[in-house]
Write an enzyme that holds these catalytic residues in place. Sequence first.
Site, mmCIF file in Angstrom:
data_model
loop_
_atom_site.group_PDB
_atom_site.id
_atom_site.type_symbol
_atom_site.label_atom_id
_atom_site.label_comp_id
_atom_site.label_asym_id
_atom_site.label_seq_id
_atom_site.Cartn_x
_atom_site.Cartn_y
_atom_site.Cartn_z
ATOM 1 N N ASP A 9 49.218 58.379 33.138
ATOM 2 C CA ASP A 9 49.737 58.328 34.511
ATOM 3 C C ASP A 9 48.874 59.307 35.306
ATOM 4 O OD1 ASP A 9 53.009 59.041 35.997
ATOM 5 O OD2 ASP A 9 51.000 58.940 36.872
ATOM 6 N N ILE A 10 48.171 58.836 36.310
ATOM 7 C CA ILE A 10 47.193 59.681 37.009
ATOM 8 C C ILE A 10 47.853 60.910 37.633
ATOM 9 C CG2 ILE A 10 47.272 58.603 39.328
ATOM 10 C CD1 ILE A 10 44.131 58.694 39.194
ATOM 11 N N VAL A 32 50.073 52.999 42.586
ATOM 12 C CA VAL A 32 49.620 54.373 42.343
ATOM 13 C C VAL A 32 49.787 55.222 43.601
ATOM 14 C CG1 VAL A 32 47.167 54.020 42.929
ATOM 15 C CG2 VAL A 32 47.794 55.696 41.193
ATOM 16 N N ASP A 33 49.691 54.573 44.765
ATOM 17 C CA ASP A 33 49.886 55.265 46.052
ATOM 18 C C ASP A 33 51.289 55.878 46.097
ATOM 19 O OD1 ASP A 33 49.403 54.125 49.525
ATOM 20 O OD2 ASP A 33 49.434 56.117 48.613
ATOM 21 N N SER A 116 42.005 48.788 43.486
ATOM 22 C CA SER A 116 42.126 47.366 43.861
ATOM 23 C C SER A 116 42.600 46.447 42.740
ATOM 24 C CB SER A 116 40.798 46.812 44.411
ATOM 25 O OG SER A 116 40.582 47.298 45.721
ATOM 26 N N GLY A 118 45.384 46.275 41.243
ATOM 27 C CA GLY A 118 46.834 46.018 41.218
ATOM 28 C C GLY A 118 47.211 45.056 42.336
HETATM 29 N N1 APR Z 1 48.572 56.107 37.243
HETATM 30 C C1 APR Z 1 47.419 55.425 37.064
HETATM 31 N N2 APR Z 1 47.224 54.162 37.456
HETATM 32 C C2 APR Z 1 48.274 53.529 38.039
HETATM 33 C C3 APR Z 1 49.521 54.165 38.270
HETATM 34 C C4 APR Z 1 49.634 55.517 37.835
HETATM 35 N N3 APR Z 1 50.758 56.217 38.013
HETATM 36 N N4 APR Z 1 50.345 53.276 38.882
HETATM 37 C C5 APR Z 1 49.649 52.123 38.992
HETATM 38 N N5 APR Z 1 48.414 52.278 38.486
HETATM 39 C C6 APR Z 1 47.337 51.301 38.401
HETATM 40 C C7 APR Z 1 47.739 49.849 38.453
HETATM 41 O O1 APR Z 1 48.167 49.424 37.151
HETATM 42 C C8 APR Z 1 46.424 49.218 38.850
HETATM 43 O O2 APR Z 1 45.612 48.987 37.694
HETATM 44 O O3 APR Z 1 46.511 51.478 39.515
HETATM 45 C C9 APR Z 1 45.748 50.302 39.705
HETATM 46 C C10 APR Z 1 45.731 49.971 41.191
HETATM 47 O O4 APR Z 1 46.935 49.295 41.539
HETATM 48 P P1 APR Z 1 47.662 49.542 42.947
HETATM 49 O O5 APR Z 1 48.339 50.838 42.932
HETATM 50 O O6 APR Z 1 48.471 48.321 43.224
HETATM 51 O O7 APR Z 1 46.476 49.658 44.014
HETATM 52 P P2 APR Z 1 45.585 48.519 44.668
HETATM 53 O O8 APR Z 1 45.464 47.312 43.808
HETATM 54 O O9 APR Z 1 44.335 49.212 45.103
HETATM 55 O O10 APR Z 1 46.423 48.090 45.945
HETATM 56 C C11 APR Z 1 46.566 49.037 46.990
HETATM 57 O O11 APR Z 1 48.916 48.809 46.969
HETATM 58 O O12 APR Z 1 50.292 50.585 46.556
HETATM 59 C C12 APR Z 1 49.742 49.829 47.551
HETATM 60 O O13 APR Z 1 49.582 51.344 49.406
HETATM 61 C C13 APR Z 1 48.832 50.649 48.406
HETATM 62 O O14 APR Z 1 48.609 48.919 50.011
HETATM 63 C C14 APR Z 1 47.950 49.585 48.965
HETATM 64 C C15 APR Z 1 47.768 48.656 47.782
#
Ligand code: APR
Length: 348
Positions: A9-10, A32-33, A116, A118
């Site tokens: 978990d980052i 992750v945001d 990106s 997710g």
């Molecule tokens: N630690 C590490 N990696 C994580 C965590 C965590 N706690 N939570 C999720 N991830 C991974 C997901 O499994 C995925 O592989 O982070 C990667 C990116 O996923 P997203 O968080 O959905 O980000 P992204 O695909 O870039 O989409 C961004 O989603 O959360 C919203 O506000 C954000 O609108 C933006 C969009």
Amino acid sequence: MPITIVRNDITKMECDAIVNAANSTLLGGGGVDGAIHRAAGPKLLAECRTLGGCDTGRAKITGGYDLPARYVIHTVGPIWQGGSCGERELLASCYRESLRLAEEHGCGTVAFPLISAGAYGYPRAEALRVAMDTCSDFLTEHDMMIYIVVFDRGSLLVSEKLYADIRRFVDDNYVSEHTDNTSRRHFRLFSRAAKSDSMGGASAMAAAMPMAAQLNEAVCEESAVPDGLAEAMAQIDESFSQMLLRKIDEKGLTDAQCYKKANIDRKLFSKIRSDVDYKPKKITVIAFAAALELSIDETRDMLMKAGFALSHSSKFDIIIEYFITHGRYDIIEINEALFEFDQPLIGG
Ligand code: APR
């Protein structure tokens, strides 16, 4: 290892900076945001409100607040639209811009999620490849420790074809072919060599060739055990470190080209270069074998000089042999596959 993939978990990463896969408002979201904002606390959002948003492919930095990390670098990845709208370049820019900010702020360690991959729909294996390639390019000119943090066991992190090829190699050819006869064949050869030596008996051979004694347990091709003691002594005369430096010269590489290609940090290479009897880890030897594009026999020879062997009973060894025997020496690709199969990564 200057760049490595970890499952975590980052928000738990104790790095100088962690990178957030944000949206252009920088005002939080899911994935992750959301996790980073929850862990950092409300002060993070308060600072983000002062930033005025962020364009796709760009990055902005804030404090880490309640996170273990000192900084959060917010970057906005591209939304996947099939791959023909410049997504790859925008995603690479996210990593480059984030690394530029990290360096400007004196960060020695940085952790990235798979940006990106997710909600924005970027295929995971390709997202990982962009991350590893862009970060590796950065590391050719900079010293930093970079973690690519994989959070969930989603789709494959390597191509389906590569995964299937490795799976087949592990399950079928390599194990079946070596299960019974090689160890017996190898034992006969070792006994014959022990009887033939002038120093008398297996004890002298075992004393002179500790690796060969170890090889009795680990399965190994016949070519790795020399016929006579003289040839054996010649082989073990050269240490691992000496063989490495000789091979770097033979391949026409500089030291830096070799250790960067091997995912080895400069300090470790300096230790190896300055200590003729340096005893490396197995993952380090294999990383150099890949960087030098050694044959499987040369790889076995270099491993033996460090006291190791490739064994058919180790999935890690089988995957390494898959890549070397198929002439696929890209450390990034090898580590992606090792990670996919829950094996240790190579480098040092
Ligand atoms: N630690 C590490 N990696 C994580 C965590 C965590 N706690 N939570 C999720 N991830 C991974 C997901 O499994 C995925 O592989 O982070 C990667 C990116 O996923 P997203 O968080 O959905 O980000 P992204 O695909 O870039 O989409 C961004 O989603 O959360 C919203 O506000 C954000 O609108 C933006 C969009």
